[in-house]
Write an enzyme that holds these catalytic residues in place. Structure first.
Site, short mmCIF file in Angstrom:
data_model
loop_
_atom_site.label_atom_id
_atom_site.label_comp_id
_atom_site.label_asym_id
_atom_site.label_seq_id
_atom_site.Cartn_x
_atom_site.Cartn_y
_atom_site.Cartn_z
N CYS A 10 71.43 13.23 55.02
CA CYS A 10 71.82 12.12 55.89
C CYS A 10 72.88 12.56 56.89
O CYS A 10 73.70 13.42 56.60
CB CYS A 10 72.40 10.98 55.07
SG CYS A 10 71.21 10.32 53.90
N ARG A 29 69.80 18.47 60.16
CA ARG A 29 70.02 18.06 58.77
C ARG A 29 68.75 17.45 58.16
O ARG A 29 68.72 17.22 56.95
CB ARG A 29 71.17 17.05 58.71
CG ARG A 29 72.47 17.65 59.26
CD ARG A 29 73.50 16.60 59.52
NE ARG A 29 74.08 16.10 58.30
CZ ARG A 29 75.14 16.59 57.71
NH1 ARG A 29 75.74 17.66 58.22
NH2 ARG A 29 75.63 16.06 56.62
N TRP A 68 67.89 11.04 54.74
CA TRP A 68 67.03 11.96 53.99
C TRP A 68 66.97 11.35 52.58
O TRP A 68 67.97 11.32 51.87
CB TRP A 68 67.65 13.35 53.98
CG TRP A 68 66.81 14.40 53.32
CD1 TRP A 68 65.80 15.11 53.88
CD2 TRP A 68 66.94 14.89 51.98
NE1 TRP A 68 65.29 16.01 52.96
CE2 TRP A 68 65.97 15.89 51.81
CE3 TRP A 68 67.79 14.58 50.91
CZ2 TRP A 68 65.81 16.58 50.60
CZ3 TRP A 68 67.63 15.26 49.72
CH2 TRP A 68 66.64 16.25 49.58
N ASN A 86 76.43 9.13 53.62
CA ASN A 86 75.78 10.40 53.27
C ASN A 86 76.32 10.77 51.90
O ASN A 86 77.53 10.79 51.68
CB ASN A 86 76.16 11.49 54.28
CG ASN A 86 75.69 12.87 53.82
OD1 ASN A 86 74.66 13.01 53.17
ND2 ASN A 86 76.46 13.89 54.16
N GLY A 87 75.42 11.04 50.95
CA GLY A 87 75.86 11.42 49.60
C GLY A 87 75.10 10.62 48.56
O GLY A 87 74.04 10.05 48.85
N GLU A 140 62.77 36.11 47.69
CA GLU A 140 62.97 35.56 49.03
C GLU A 140 61.62 35.40 49.74
O GLU A 140 61.36 34.38 50.39
CB GLU A 140 63.94 36.46 49.82
CG GLU A 140 63.99 36.21 51.32
CD GLU A 140 64.40 34.80 51.73
OE1 GLU A 140 64.80 34.00 50.87
OE2 GLU A 140 64.30 34.49 52.93
N LYS A 199 59.86 31.92 51.09
CA LYS A 199 59.43 31.71 52.48
C LYS A 199 57.99 31.22 52.52
O LYS A 199 57.65 30.31 53.26
CB LYS A 199 59.58 33.04 53.22
CG LYS A 199 60.14 33.00 54.57
CD LYS A 199 61.62 33.03 54.74
CE LYS A 199 62.40 31.89 54.13
NZ LYS A 199 63.81 32.10 54.14
N GLU A 242 57.89 27.56 51.33
CA GLU A 242 58.52 26.65 52.29
C GLU A 242 57.64 26.30 53.47
O GLU A 242 57.51 25.14 53.84
CB GLU A 242 59.78 27.32 52.87
CG GLU A 242 61.07 26.90 52.27
CD GLU A 242 62.26 27.54 52.99
OE1 GLU A 242 62.23 28.75 53.28
OE2 GLU A 242 63.21 26.80 53.26
N HIS A 262 54.60 41.11 30.27
CA HIS A 262 55.18 40.21 29.27
C HIS A 262 54.67 38.78 29.41
O HIS A 262 55.24 37.86 28.85
CB HIS A 262 56.71 40.25 29.35
CG HIS A 262 57.28 41.60 29.03
ND1 HIS A 262 57.24 42.14 27.76
CD2 HIS A 262 57.84 42.54 29.82
CE1 HIS A 262 57.79 43.35 27.78
NE2 HIS A 262 58.16 43.61 29.02
N LYS A 283 67.67 21.43 56.88
CA LYS A 283 68.35 22.70 57.16
C LYS A 283 69.64 22.81 56.37
O LYS A 283 70.01 23.88 55.90
CB LYS A 283 68.63 22.79 58.66
CG LYS A 283 69.27 24.10 59.10
CD LYS A 283 68.28 25.24 59.00
CE LYS A 283 68.91 26.59 59.27
NZ LYS A 283 68.12 27.68 58.66
C1 AGP Z 1 65.89 29.09 53.14
O1 AGP Z 1 64.77 29.36 53.88
C2 AGP Z 1 66.19 27.72 52.85
N1 AGP Z 1 65.84 26.77 53.78
C3 AGP Z 1 67.27 27.40 51.85
O2 AGP Z 1 66.90 28.00 50.67
C4 AGP Z 1 68.72 27.75 52.20
O3 AGP Z 1 68.88 29.13 52.22
C5 AGP Z 1 69.65 27.10 51.16
O4 AGP Z 1 69.50 25.71 51.23
C6 AGP Z 1 71.09 27.48 51.33
O5 AGP Z 1 71.57 27.12 52.59
P1 AGP Z 1 72.96 27.66 53.10
O6 AGP Z 1 72.84 29.12 53.30
O7 AGP Z 1 73.19 26.91 54.37
O8 AGP Z 1 73.98 27.34 52.05
#
Ligand code: AGP
Length: 615
Positions: free
Chosen positions: A2, A27, A76, A102-103, A487, A491, A494, A510, A610
């Site tokens: 938010c 955001r 959000w 927000n929260g 990682e 990706k 996501e 395993h 983000k």
């Molecule tokens: C990565 O592609 C993400 N969107 C997400 O995992 C991100 O790295 C994570 O939310 C941490 O964000 P920050 O680095 O702003 O703390």
């Protein structure tokens, strides 16, 4: 997450509120709302819409509402689905009070029951709405006062940033903050309230970052600030020196692609920035004394998502280069774990945005042990910088796409560089080794770009359309290649919504080996160390023996792996430990092209934001 934006002053403010909200778009959100005090009637008027900000703007274009005291919000969803009813602002029963939040209010259920029993009627499924009714309840009995605010905010559990307007007090806006970010921009006879100063930075550079657990009564002529126990606090504003820069995709179809291509320059810029720090300046900026630096016994790295994976890779940097025992924790789990700091422990919280609530909470736990904390961030004005004893900055430039790319490689750059600086301070390496390390980073950056260039056409024309048809993937790596595999899998999930799971390659036998068949491609990240490479080849043999399909990222000359793989990408050799930088750009590009084939909203994948400012 938010976004909260408010204005109190002498201007009609709807347009500037909308402009502020658009700057907070990073955001992520699913609905939006606007409310203001109508200057003629002194009644609260409002508009809300489900969907992106444009929906609200279109709706507002049909309405004439505007005022000098106003609130804007993007939501959000946490409690309750996305709908106009659940969009903020929320109101009391009579709609005399409007608020944005927000929260998360953790004890909202209990408060809701209490208020319902007292006759209050709720109109949304949100946790937020209880607060409007709490104000209504109390203002029905007494006037607005410091005590009243103090009592209400002290009752709320969880994390929050609030802005509240009231018909009864037309010259006042109440704001409050616990954990969630909130700041007040101070102009001439006007104040701006926002989750991020970026939203009003062109209107004023004087900013009050609300202290944790504080509230304020705002009027056009000033701010009265109090702690939650009602004590008056002095106002300490900061003068910020950054500007809002409208980001554009340039010739690229998506921000993500632009940011993939910016990685080489981002690594170089980060390195140049770090190289400019003399030893004295560096340790000072990190809040460390020289003696402390030599004796660092343990490093704790914290982060979430991609930043966590950067930490997992950096563990190898600090242990192998600087010989410092390093623990890496995913920040969202940290507070439930035991923590055993040694006498000279350093904690580095890694966060691109500097606003991730999980990371900030973990950091606060670390601080409660008296441990020295450092924030590694890309945003100099972020909360982490204010909450840590020292900071280190990456120079990735603004990263817009939700999927992190250039922030990740600059985090690796800064951490690799810092590991060498610590090693030098401890007498483990010479200045010439440090200079070679810096040069090696530039070579790895070059390799990153070269790998994309060489495979670009093949990926776009042939590989992406083919691989986008698979429904699930396994990613494998060993040593530094395992966090890289994590990682890469993140990706893929996501931006394509294809399921992927990363394993340390040795773990395959395993359990996960049971999954192997021709329908689940296995992506393998090779390693330059012989002992690791040979073990990886054995793992690939195990996959091939079971009809598995292998995509390998192999280094030049790794013939056995190259001939085993169904699809292979050849990576030039780079310095040990820099393999992830050389390989990740190509992986990001590959995944990006798959998402393009699948027609996904690449820059803003569904359900994601983000900056993740709730726990
Ligand atoms: C990565 O592609 C993400 N969107 C997400 O995992 C991100 O790295 C994570 O939310 C941490 O964000 P920050 O680095 O702003 O703390």
């Amino acid at each position: 997450m938010c976004s909260v934006f408010g204005y109190i002053g002498k201007q009609y403010s709807r347009q500037l509120v909308m402009e502020g909200l658009s700057r907070l778009e990073y955001r992520g959100y699913d609905s939006a709302g606007f409310a203001c005090l109508d200057p003629q009637s002194n009644h609260i008027v409002y508009s809300k819409a489900s969907g992106d900000l444009q929906h609200l703007k279109d709706k507002l274009n049909q309405q004439s509402i505007d005022g000098y005291v106003s609130l804007g919000h993007t939501r959000w969803a946490t409690h309750g689905g996305f709908s106009a009813d659940n969009a903020h602002p929320h109101f009391d029963c009579e709609k005399n009070i409007a608020l944005i939040h927000n929260g998360i209010i953790e004890n909202h259920q209990e408060l809701r029951e209490e208020l319902r029993a007292a006759g209050h009627v709720f109109h949304s499924e949100t946790d937020t709405e209880v607060v409007a009714h709490l104000f209504e309840q109390e203002l029905g009995r007494r006037d607005l006062s410091i005590e009243l605010c103090s009592e209400i905010f002290s009752r709320l559990q969880g994390a929050y940033a609030f802005a509240i307007i009231l018909e009864q007090y037309t010259n006042t806006m109440i704001v409050a903050r616990k954990r969630s970010p909130l700041c007040v921009g101070v102009g001439k006879d006007e104040l701006f309230v926002s989750s991020d100063p970026l939203a009003f930075i062109d209107k004023t550079r004087d900013v009050l970052f609300m202290p944790d657990e504080s509230f304020a009564l705002l009027s056009p002529s000033g701010i009265a600030l109090y702690s939650f126990n009602g004590q008056s606090l002095s106002i300490a504003t900061s003068s910020l020196d950054f500007s809002f820069e409208q980001q554009d995709k340039q010739q690229h179809e998506h921000f993500m692609l632009k940011e993939i291509y910016e990685q080489k320059a981002a690594i170089k810029n980060t390195l140049t920035h770090l190289q400019a720090l003399s030893a004295d300046l560096l340790w000072k900026q990190l809040g460390l004394k020289n003696e402390q630096v030599k004796d660092v016994e343990k490093i704790t790295l914290l982060g979430c998502g991609t930043s966590w994976f950067a930490g997992r890779i950096a563990q190898f940097f600090f242990e192998e280069i600087a010989h410092i025992s390093t623990q890496v924790s995913v920040a969202s789990e940290f507070r439930y774990m035991s923590f055993f700091p040694r006498s000279n422990t350093l904690c580095i919280a890694i966060t691109q945005s500097g606003e991730t609530a999980d990371t900030l909470e973990a950091l606060r736990v670390v601080q409660s042990y008296g441990v020295h904390t450092i924030g590694l961030t890309n945003v100099a004005s972020s909360t982490i910088v204010r909450e840590t004893q020292g900071s280190l900055f990456t120079q990735a430039g603004c990263e817009v796409a939700v999927a992190s790319t250039k922030a990740f490689v600059t985090q690796l750059t800064a951490l690799y560089w810092l590991a060498h600086r610590l090693a030098m301070e401890k007498g483990l390496i010479e200045l010439s080794d440090m200079q070679a390390a810096e040069q090696n980073l530039l070579i790895a950056a070059e390799a990153l770009e070269e790998c994309i260039e060489q495979n670009k056409l093949r990926i776009m024309q042939e590989l992406a359309p083919y691989y986008a048809t698979y429904k699930q993937y396994i990613f494998l790596g060993r040593h530094i290649g395992y966090p890289l595999a994590m990682e890469a899998a993140l990706k893929l999930k996501e931006i394509t919504y294809i399921f992927a799971q990363a394993y340390p390659a040795g773990e395959l036998k395993h359990g996960p080996l049971a999954l192997i068949d021709a329908q689940i491609p296995v992506v393998v990240f090779s390693h330059q160390a012989h002992i690791i490479y040979h073990k990886l080849v054995a793992n690939v043999q195990e996959v091939k023996a079971r009809d598995g399909h292998v995509i390998a990222f192999a280094f030049e000359g790794q013939q056995e792996l190259i001939s085993l793989a169904d699809t292979v990408f050849i990576i030039p050799h780079v310095a040990p430990l820099l393999e992830p930088i050389a390989m990740i750009g190509l992986m990001q590009f590959f995944v990006y092209q798959m998402a393009l084939v699948l027609d996904r909203p690449i820059d803003k994948p569904r359900n994601l934001a983000k900056s993740v400012t709730v726990e």
